[in-house]
Enzyme design. Structure first.
Site, PDB file in Angstrom:
ATOM      1  N   ALA A  63       0.865  -1.224   0.157  1.00  0.00           N
ATOM      2  CA  ALA A  63       0.154  -0.053  -0.059  1.00  0.00           C
ATOM      3  C   ALA A  63       0.912   1.195   0.172  1.00  0.00           C
ATOM      4  O   ALA A  63       2.254   0.945   0.284  1.00  0.00           O
ATOM      5  CB  ALA A  63      -0.933   0.218   1.204  1.00  0.00           C
ATOM      6  N   GLY A 102       0.506  -5.195   0.804  1.00  0.00           N
ATOM      7  CA  GLY A 102      -0.519  -5.316  -0.063  1.00  0.00           C
ATOM      8  C   GLY A 102      -0.308  -5.871  -1.431  1.00  0.00           C
ATOM      9  O   GLY A 102      -1.138  -6.521  -2.106  1.00  0.00           O
ATOM     10  N   GLU A 105      -0.643  -9.300  -0.919  1.00  0.00           N
ATOM     11  CA  GLU A 105      -2.143  -9.538  -0.634  1.00  0.00           C
ATOM     12  C   GLU A 105      -2.813  -9.764  -1.972  1.00  0.00           C
ATOM     13  O   GLU A 105      -3.550 -10.318  -2.242  1.00  0.00           O
ATOM     14  CB  GLU A 105      -2.742  -8.698   0.203  1.00  0.00           C
ATOM     15  N   GLU A 125       4.186  -5.796   7.026  1.00  0.00           N
ATOM     16  CA  GLU A 125       3.365  -4.677   7.886  1.00  0.00           C
ATOM     17  C   GLU A 125       3.770  -4.274   9.343  1.00  0.00           C
ATOM     18  O   GLU A 125       3.468  -3.388  10.111  1.00  0.00           O
ATOM     19  CB  GLU A 125       1.898  -5.102   7.489  1.00  0.00           C
TER      20      GLU A 125
HETATM   21  N1  T1G Z   1       4.561   3.629   0.216  1.00  0.00           N
HETATM   22  C1  T1G Z   1       5.072   4.665  -0.412  1.00  0.00           C
HETATM   23  N2  T1G Z   1       6.433   4.877  -0.826  1.00  0.00           N
HETATM   24  C2  T1G Z   1       7.005   3.758  -0.629  1.00  0.00           C
HETATM   25  C3  T1G Z   1       6.802   2.537  -0.284  1.00  0.00           C
HETATM   26  C4  T1G Z   1       5.333   2.485  -0.035  1.00  0.00           C
HETATM   27  N3  T1G Z   1       4.908   1.190   0.323  1.00  0.00           N
HETATM   28  N4  T1G Z   1       7.991   1.777  -0.447  1.00  0.00           N
HETATM   29  C5  T1G Z   1       9.065   2.609  -0.886  1.00  0.00           C
HETATM   30  N5  T1G Z   1       8.768   3.706  -1.106  1.00  0.00           N
HETATM   31  C6  T1G Z   1       9.354   4.843  -1.437  1.00  0.00           C
HETATM   32  C7  T1G Z   1      10.417   5.076  -0.302  1.00  0.00           C
HETATM   33  O1  T1G Z   1      10.183   6.110   0.584  1.00  0.00           O
HETATM   34  C8  T1G Z   1      11.512   5.833  -1.289  1.00  0.00           C
HETATM   35  O2  T1G Z   1      11.002   7.090  -1.631  1.00  0.00           O
HETATM   36  C9  T1G Z   1      11.301   5.030  -2.718  1.00  0.00           C
HETATM   37  O3  T1G Z   1       9.972   4.428  -2.654  1.00  0.00           O
HETATM   38  C10 T1G Z   1      12.365   3.802  -2.989  1.00  0.00           C
HETATM   39  O4  T1G Z   1      12.452   3.167  -1.736  1.00  0.00           O
HETATM   40  C11 T1G Z   1      -3.015  -2.896   3.143  1.00  0.00           C
HETATM   41  C12 T1G Z   1      -1.019  -1.918   5.175  1.00  0.00           C
HETATM   42  C13 T1G Z   1      10.132  -1.755  -1.786  1.00  0.00           C
HETATM   43  C14 T1G Z   1      12.123  -2.956  -0.637  1.00  0.00           C
HETATM   44  O5  T1G Z   1       6.285  -2.136   3.709  1.00  0.00           O
HETATM   45  O6  T1G Z   1      10.490  -2.095   2.090  1.00  0.00           O
HETATM   46  O7  T1G Z   1       0.732  -2.854   2.201  1.00  0.00           O
HETATM   47  O8  T1G Z   1      13.147   8.340  -0.511  1.00  0.00           O
HETATM   48  O9  T1G Z   1      14.451   3.805  -1.069  1.00  0.00           O
HETATM   49  O10 T1G Z   1      16.011   0.159  -1.126  1.00  0.00           O
HETATM   50  O11 T1G Z   1      -1.764  -4.863   4.190  1.00  0.00           O
HETATM   51  O12 T1G Z   1      11.138   0.459  -0.418  1.00  0.00           O
HETATM   52  O13 T1G Z   1      12.900   7.998  -3.200  1.00  0.00           O
HETATM   53  O14 T1G Z   1      11.291   9.529  -1.983  1.00  0.00           O
HETATM   54  O15 T1G Z   1      13.216   1.779   0.119  1.00  0.00           O
HETATM   55  O16 T1G Z   1      15.038  -0.410  -3.405  1.00  0.00           O
HETATM   56  C15 T1G Z   1       3.945  -2.595   3.054  1.00  0.00           C
HETATM   57  C16 T1G Z   1       7.920  -0.798   2.013  1.00  0.00           C
HETATM   58  C17 T1G Z   1       3.296  -1.144   3.030  1.00  0.00           C
HETATM   59  C18 T1G Z   1       7.195  -2.221   1.794  1.00  0.00           C
HETATM   60  C19 T1G Z   1      12.395  -0.930  -1.943  1.00  0.00           C
HETATM   61  N6  T1G Z   1       5.020  -2.549   2.406  1.00  0.00           N
HETATM   62  N7  T1G Z   1       9.344  -0.637   1.073  1.00  0.00           N
HETATM   63  O17 T1G Z   1      13.720  -0.562  -1.347  1.00  0.00           O
HETATM   64  O18 T1G Z   1      14.182   1.599  -2.286  1.00  0.00           O
HETATM   65  S1  T1G Z   1       1.802  -1.554   4.208  1.00  0.00           S
HETATM   66  C20 T1G Z   1       6.150  -2.281   2.535  1.00  0.00           C
HETATM   67  C21 T1G Z   1      10.493  -1.247   1.127  1.00  0.00           C
HETATM   68  C22 T1G Z   1       0.767  -2.351   3.377  1.00  0.00           C
HETATM   69  C23 T1G Z   1      -1.308  -3.716   3.504  1.00  0.00           C
HETATM   70  C24 T1G Z   1      -0.643  -2.944   3.983  1.00  0.00           C
HETATM   71  C25 T1G Z   1      11.488  -0.731   0.271  1.00  0.00           C
HETATM   72  C26 T1G Z   1      11.349  -1.689  -0.989  1.00  0.00           C
HETATM   73  P1  T1G Z   1      11.996   8.291  -1.898  1.00  0.00           P
HETATM   74  P2  T1G Z   1      13.485   2.693  -1.104  1.00  0.00           P
HETATM   75  P3  T1G Z   1      14.800   0.242  -2.141  1.00  0.00           P
END
Ligand code: T1G
Length: 693
Positions: A63, A102, A105, A125
């Site tokens: 998400a 998500g 999911e 999450e």
């Molecule tokens: N939402 C918004 N921005 C995100 C994002 C996300 N989920 N993931 C990454 N970014 C942005 C990050 O801030 C950075 O921005 C850029 O993308 C590159 O990320 C309903 C509720 C995917 C492994 O927890 O683990 O889904 O600094 O520098 O090292 O059940 O990003 O360039 O402006 O980290 O290559 C669950 C979180 C969400 C994954 C890539 N998902 N992201 O790593 O690049 S909750 C996560 C990561 C959810 C559902 C629930 C990593 C990555 P900027 P980065 P990276």
């Protein structure tokens, strides 16, 4: 369909392609596009099957975390996923990159899943203080069983495609082009009339658990023991339990309730703050846009002690060749032996084989002369905290290192500018302060000297990130950011002991706050003698009690006694009347009146003193942002993630409350260092917050 989601038709297969850089986060536009796309392809008589694919480097990575602070926008993700699952035509997920949260999911809502061999997938999450909120806690247990699902959901750790295939999460793993592989799979599903598999309808893997909940409950309890103080892991387990005991619709409804409860709570706000803070901390605001990190293929580490060995492992783990240099043959031999021992211990614990060890050890070469730095792109000095010795080493490096090599010092307190002055190339000198154990703690304080050039700075930050560290750029002062705040806390620990707080009470106040260990237990573990020698070097008198214990040979666990007593090498300390008597005597000598001190006052005194020092650090520009300080304390000292870091926590309490309490404590304790720092006083007066600076 929408800005980010399109449909391409290929031989009767509809490929729904999302392109929402950088990580295909499931924003409102993407959710809307996916929902409409499924409606469209289902109604299209020419479409026999569907592939859900993402452009760019990854399948949906979750998400859009940035949306969580705003009201939910329809369609919510669970509606989109339910609509995908309900599709009457086979839907195949084409997974590459990191299919997380998500995103994973969405894949679980598809009927089939094909993954690139290099893909990773999981439900992180819980690391954001949340639980999977779009069916993950209900579908994954139906696919792989409740206990394996619980492992993934409570740990938040991803699995690779190979493991996912073994678990039955994906139907196939492929090399090469994931899109064409998924289209081929879709065609096969149609040709063979594969029955559409809707996980919400599966029950067989839950029936066994339903018949006897004991194994699940024992497994859940074991997983949760290490998650004390955190709400999300416990609620993750509750939701997986619901998958076993409730119908899918009911379990999903409760999952949504749990999600909203956690999302609106401070623990998740704290952990989402840290997610973005870690990334923001890697930015240097005045760094010219065209500066790129230099390549680092050869690293040299000088000093084969605990830190040098740990640092060498950091780079070896990342596949980089390391030369570990120590001019004392004995020290080098011991250092290399310690590295092998560490790898053997890790391998035994994680079930890795000898080749895993050999691969890493093979990347580390010992050398007894500084001449061995000649080819290194990055040289990290990690010798004893002695300025004269560092001066000599950097003067030698000036002569021996190739042009453009980054000359880094791992010093934890000494003046990086003074060290740089020993060379004729100060623009290539930078601090890279690792935290012990260097191969475990993620924090690197990248210390920017007055003359440190942008190329050196960018390379130090870039390589730290590349090897899995959390780099934070800090300025030059005694103790930089982390240790400077640690000293502020140590000062209050010592004063509280003299004023009547028992060592156990101080440790308990901090473990009750959420630290894994209290400050005195940490001293006993690390060795009181280590801090004592550093204070002798610096002529510091902030820890008279610790100094007295060291002079008595009470170094902590390694001598069976320190602040606490460790009978027969016990790991958990016990009260020691000898220490209580020593403290009472020292208090008497100082004319300190002793009194009962509540756990609440201990906590306020320690935490607020740190916040106050953090305010001074921000005023002096030693840290660029309050959130940088949060990252330093979470990744360098184990600050409890549910409190988001010292400055985030201060904003939850309010600058006004903290300033008022500090003023009272300064008055009652006579310690003027507790008087509110000007920035804190200003925020208190204006009703401002550190996070808004
Ligand atoms: N939402 C918004 N921005 C995100 C994002 C996300 N989920 N993931 C990454 N970014 C942005 C990050 O801030 C950075 O921005 C850029 O993308 C590159 O990320 C309903 C509720 C995917 C492994 O927890 O683990 O889904 O600094 O520098 O090292 O059940 O990003 O360039 O402006 O980290 O290559 C669950 C979180 C969400 C994954 C890539 N998902 N992201 O790593 O690049 S909750 C996560 C990561 C959810 C559902 C629930 C990593 C990555 P900027 P980065 P990276």
């Amino acid at each position: 369909m929408t800005q980010t989601v399109g449909i391409e038709i290929e031989d009767g297969i509809a490929i729904v392609v999302t392109d929402n850089p950088p990580v295909n986060a499931l924003s409102a536009d993407v959710r809307n596009g996916l929902f409409k796309a499924i409606e469209t392809v289902e109604a299209d008589a020419n479409v026999e099957a569907v592939v859900i694919h993402c452009a760019g480097r990854t399948f949906f990575a979750g998400a859009d975390i940035r949306e969580f602070d705003k009201p939910p926008v329809s369609p919510v993700l669970s509606e989109v996923i339910d609509r995908i699952e309900a599709c009457t035509k086979p839907v195949v997920a084409a997974m590459h990159g990191t299919a997380l949260g998500g995103g994973f999911e969405v894949a679980l809502g598809c009927h089939f899943r094909v993954a690139l061999a290099s893909a990773k997938m999981g439900l992180p999450e819980v690391k954001l203080g949340l639980l999977p909120g779009a069916g993950g806690t209900q579908r994954l247990p139906r696919l792989i069983g409740p206990q394996k699902a619980l492992d993934m959901i409570v740990s938040g750790d991803p699995v690779g495609a190979g493991k996912a295939l073994d678990l039955g999460i994906v139907d196939n793993t492929v090399d090469g082009d994931i899109r064409s592989a998924a289209v081929a799979f879709a065609k096969k599903a149609v040709a063979e009339g594969l029955p559409i598999r809707r996980l919400s309808m599966f029950d067989e893997r839950l029936a066994a658990a339903r018949a006897d909940m004991a194994p699940f409950e024992e497994h859940a309890a074991a997983l949760l023991t290490r998650k004390r103080g955190l709400d999300a892991p416990r609620i993750c387990a509750d939701s997986v339990r619901n998958a076993i005991t409730l119908p899918f619709a009911e379990g999903s409804r409760k999952e949504r309730e749990f999600f909203m409860h956690l999302k609106n709570g401070v623990q998740s706000a704290a952990q989402r703050h840290l997610f973005f803070a870690e990334r923001t901390a890697q930015r240097v605001d005045d760094m010219p846009k065209d500066v790129r990190p230099g390549k680092v293929e050869q690293v040299a580490v000088i000093g084969a002690g605990t830190m040098g060995g740990g640092i060498a492992m950091v780079f070896a783990n990342a596949g980089i060749a390391v030369t570990l240099i120590d001019v004392q043959a004995e020290a080098l031999k011991r250092g290399l032996a310690n590295i092998e021992k560490n790898y053997a211990r890790t391998a035994a614990r994680s079930g890795k084989g000898d080749d895993w060890i050999a691969e890493r050890v093979g990347r580390i070469t010992g050398a007894e002369s500084l001449e061995a730095v000649a080819q290194a792109d990055l040289i990290i000095e990690a010798v004893f905290e002695d300025m004269a010795l560092k001066h000599k080493i950097f003067a030698d490096l000036d002569r021996l290192a190739k042009p453009g090599a980054i000359l880094a010092t791992n010093t934890s307190t000494l003046d990086v500018d003074e060290i740089a002055a020993a060379t004729k190339r100060p623009e290539w000198v930078v601090g890279m302060h690792f935290f012990s154990p260097a191969n475990v703690m993620r924090l690197v304080e990248v210390v920017r000297g007055r003359k440190t050039g942008f190329q050196a700075l960018a390379t130090a930050i870039g390589i730290s990130r590349a090897v899995g560290k959390a780099p934070v750029t800090v300025g030059v002062c005694f103790g930089f950011v982390g240790n400077r705040m640690l000293y502020a806390r140590t000062r209050q620990v010592e004063r509280l002991l003299l004023e009547g707080a028992a060592p156990q009470a101080i440790d308990k106040a901090m473990t009750d706050f959420g630290f894994a260990m209290g400050p005195l237990a940490v001293s006993d573990l690390a060795g009181i003698d280590v801090g004592w020698r550093a204070r002798q070097q610096a002529g510091s008198k902030i820890a008279p009690i610790a100094d007295a214990l060291a002079e008595m040979g009470r170094y902590g666990q390694k001598t069976g006694k320190g602040f606490h007593l460790y009978p027969e090498g016990a790991r958990r300390g016990e009260p020691d009347p000898e220490v209580d008597a020593l403290i009472a005597r020292m208090a008497g000598e100082r004319g300190v009146k002793r009194r009962e001190i509540s756990s609440e006052e201990i906590t306020e005194r320690l935490i607020y003193a740190m916040v106050n020092e953090g305010a001074r650090i921000l005023e002096e520009g030693i840290a660029a942002r309050a959130s940088d300080i949060d990252i330093i304390w979470v990744f360098g000292y184990g600050w409890p993630v549910q409190h988001g870091g010292p400055m985030f926590h201060a904003d939850q309490i309010g600058a006004g409350m903290i300033a008022a309490r500090l003023a009272q404590m300064a008055e009652s304790s006579g310690d003027e260092t507790l008087a509110p720092a000007p920035l804190l006083a200003r925020l208190a007066a204006e009703g401002g917050a550190f996070g808004k600076l």
